[in-house]
Write an enzyme that holds these catalytic residues in place. Sequence first.
Site, short mmCIF file in Angstrom:
data_model
loop_
_atom_site.label_atom_id
_atom_site.label_comp_id
_atom_site.label_asym_id
_atom_site.label_seq_id
_atom_site.Cartn_x
_atom_site.Cartn_y
_atom_site.Cartn_z
N TRP A 12 0.89 -1.15 0.00
CA TRP A 12 0.00 0.00 0.00
C TRP A 12 0.92 1.20 0.00
O TRP A 12 1.91 1.22 0.74
CB TRP A 12 -0.83 0.08 1.27
CG TRP A 12 -2.05 -0.78 1.44
CD1 TRP A 12 -2.26 -1.62 2.49
CD2 TRP A 12 -3.26 -0.83 0.66
NE1 TRP A 12 -3.51 -2.20 2.37
CE2 TRP A 12 -4.14 -1.72 1.27
CE3 TRP A 12 -3.68 -0.19 -0.52
CZ2 TRP A 12 -5.41 -2.02 0.75
CZ3 TRP A 12 -4.94 -0.48 -1.03
CH2 TRP A 12 -5.79 -1.38 -0.40
N HIS A 31 -0.91 3.02 4.27
CA HIS A 31 -0.31 2.55 5.52
C HIS A 31 -0.54 3.54 6.66
O HIS A 31 -0.82 3.15 7.79
CB HIS A 31 1.18 2.28 5.34
CG HIS A 31 1.45 0.96 4.69
ND1 HIS A 31 1.16 -0.24 5.30
CD2 HIS A 31 1.95 0.64 3.47
CE1 HIS A 31 1.49 -1.25 4.49
NE2 HIS A 31 1.96 -0.73 3.37
N ASP A 47 8.95 -0.43 4.70
CA ASP A 47 9.22 -0.09 3.29
C ASP A 47 10.53 0.67 3.15
O ASP A 47 11.20 0.59 2.13
CB ASP A 47 8.09 0.77 2.72
CG ASP A 47 6.95 -0.09 2.19
OD1 ASP A 47 7.19 -1.28 1.91
OD2 ASP A 47 5.83 0.42 2.06
N ARG A 74 13.47 -2.16 3.54
CA ARG A 74 13.45 -3.46 2.84
C ARG A 74 14.53 -3.59 1.77
O ARG A 74 14.92 -4.69 1.43
CB ARG A 74 12.07 -3.73 2.23
CG ARG A 74 11.66 -2.73 1.19
CD ARG A 74 10.24 -2.97 0.74
NE ARG A 74 10.11 -4.23 0.02
CZ ARG A 74 8.98 -4.66 -0.52
NH1 ARG A 74 7.88 -3.94 -0.38
NH2 ARG A 74 8.92 -5.80 -1.17
N HIS A 118 6.40 -8.93 2.85
CA HIS A 118 5.37 -7.95 2.51
C HIS A 118 4.20 -8.55 1.73
O HIS A 118 3.24 -7.84 1.43
CB HIS A 118 5.97 -6.80 1.69
CG HIS A 118 6.92 -5.93 2.48
ND1 HIS A 118 6.66 -4.63 2.80
CD2 HIS A 118 8.14 -6.20 3.01
CE1 HIS A 118 7.67 -4.11 3.47
NE2 HIS A 118 8.59 -5.05 3.63
N HIS A 176 2.67 -2.47 9.74
CA HIS A 176 2.81 -2.46 8.28
C HIS A 176 2.18 -3.69 7.63
O HIS A 176 1.47 -3.59 6.62
CB HIS A 176 4.30 -2.37 7.92
CG HIS A 176 4.55 -2.12 6.48
ND1 HIS A 176 4.60 -0.86 5.94
CD2 HIS A 176 4.75 -2.97 5.44
CE1 HIS A 176 4.84 -0.94 4.64
NE2 HIS A 176 4.93 -2.22 4.31
N ASP A 209 -0.52 -4.54 4.64
CA ASP A 209 -0.23 -5.23 3.37
C ASP A 209 -1.12 -6.45 3.13
O ASP A 209 -1.50 -6.71 1.98
CB ASP A 209 1.25 -5.68 3.35
CG ASP A 209 2.19 -4.57 2.90
OD1 ASP A 209 1.70 -3.56 2.35
OD2 ASP A 209 3.40 -4.70 3.09
N HIS A 235 -1.20 -8.04 -2.91
CA HIS A 235 -0.12 -8.56 -2.06
C HIS A 235 -0.34 -10.03 -1.73
O HIS A 235 0.41 -10.63 -0.97
CB HIS A 235 0.01 -7.75 -0.77
CG HIS A 235 0.81 -6.51 -0.97
ND1 HIS A 235 2.01 -6.26 -0.36
CD2 HIS A 235 0.57 -5.44 -1.79
CE1 HIS A 235 2.48 -5.10 -0.76
NE2 HIS A 235 1.63 -4.58 -1.63
N HIS A 289 -0.31 -3.05 -10.10
CA HIS A 289 0.04 -3.08 -8.68
C HIS A 289 0.10 -1.67 -8.09
O HIS A 289 -0.47 -1.40 -7.02
CB HIS A 289 1.38 -3.81 -8.48
CG HIS A 289 1.66 -4.16 -7.05
ND1 HIS A 289 1.43 -5.40 -6.53
CD2 HIS A 289 2.10 -3.40 -6.03
CE1 HIS A 289 1.72 -5.41 -5.24
NE2 HIS A 289 2.14 -4.20 -4.91
N ASP A 322 -1.85 0.02 -4.98
CA ASP A 322 -1.09 0.51 -3.82
C ASP A 322 -1.32 1.98 -3.57
O ASP A 322 -1.49 2.42 -2.43
CB ASP A 322 0.42 0.34 -4.08
CG ASP A 322 0.96 -0.99 -3.59
OD1 ASP A 322 0.23 -1.72 -2.90
OD2 ASP A 322 2.13 -1.29 -3.90
#
Length: 275
Positions: A16, A21, A57, A60, A72, A128, A132, A138, A161, A165
């Site tokens: 997202w 988020h 995020d 990562r 995620h 988080h 997700d 996801h 995607h 998101d």
Amino acid sequence: MLLFILFTLLPQIQAWGSLGHRTVAYLASLHFTPESNTFTNTLLNGQDISEAALFPDKVRHMPQFAYSAGWHYIDAQDSPPHQCGINMTRDCLAEGCVVSAIANHTARVADPHLPRFYRGQSLRFMIHFFGDVHQPLHTEAEDRGGNEVSVSFDGHATNLHSAWDTLIPNKHAGAGHDDELLAAWTWAQRLYANESQPFDECMNDAAECGLEWASEANAYVCSYVLAKDVHGKDLGGEYYEGAVPIVDEMIGKAGRRLAAWINAMTAPASALEIQ
Ligand SMILES: *[C@@H]1O[C@H](CO)[C@@H](O)[C@H](O)[C@H]1NC(C)=O
Ligand SMILES: *[C@@H]1O[C@H](CO)[C@@H](O)[C@H](O)[C@H]1NC(C)=O
Ligand SMILES: *[C@@H]1O[C@H](CO)[C@@H](O)[C@H](O)[C@H]1NC(C)=O
């Protein structure tokens, strides 16, 4: 330090977007008991909870957090739009997936023997990943969760995607706001005010509940996200209109479920012992 700055400036893919988020985190905080407020403030050292939600995020792509990249999502190897469904044995990788990560970090946040620093880090992951797991793409392997499906959105080239998101949430709740925190807060307040209907809450086992939530999101891949051929289409019109109630529902559920879990965790006084 320079590397850190570079990494934080990388565009965010596969989560997202930050508005989604932040909204999940703010909505959860609206549902917090006083104990949960104190508990999360302590573990986050007073950091704004919507900022804390973005930590996974931000890290990562850093080598020292590379192990967290697979947490995620869960890549269901199903066959949308005809057949959707998650199979943990088949779909959760050896290094973990969003379902196992929810179980792991929920247990770590609640573990009074774990030092405060690690519980705070796990709380950021927990916030988080509760977000997700509610994003349909996801929970899907097809075309790397839609990353490889070229579409446009209000005339701009993008992929499916990113549309889910970021572009759909931003058009729905961010448009007109140059302040993302204010947009997230406003969206959270709106979802909070509209939460009249109670729903069956999964509260027993974080791994089981995570799978249930992922399956719910995954079902939308068949019933809406990929129900019609979207390749090359502009999704800013009718498709967007149909997606908005799903996004509202899923962001709303993510925030409420997150609060329910943290409230349950902080109900016994023993859980509040922080080393
Ligand atoms: C889940 O996947 C595993 C491994 O591919 C397979 O052996 C098993 O039969 C699947 N379970 C179901 C219920 O389809
Ligand atoms: C649980 O999270 C910790 C901290 O991020 C990590 O070191 C550990 O490998 C995780 N365990 C599993 C089974 O994912
Ligand atoms: C409130 O929630 C219901 C059910 O999810 C939805 O149909 C309705 O559009 C929402 N209303 C607003 C103002 O968000």
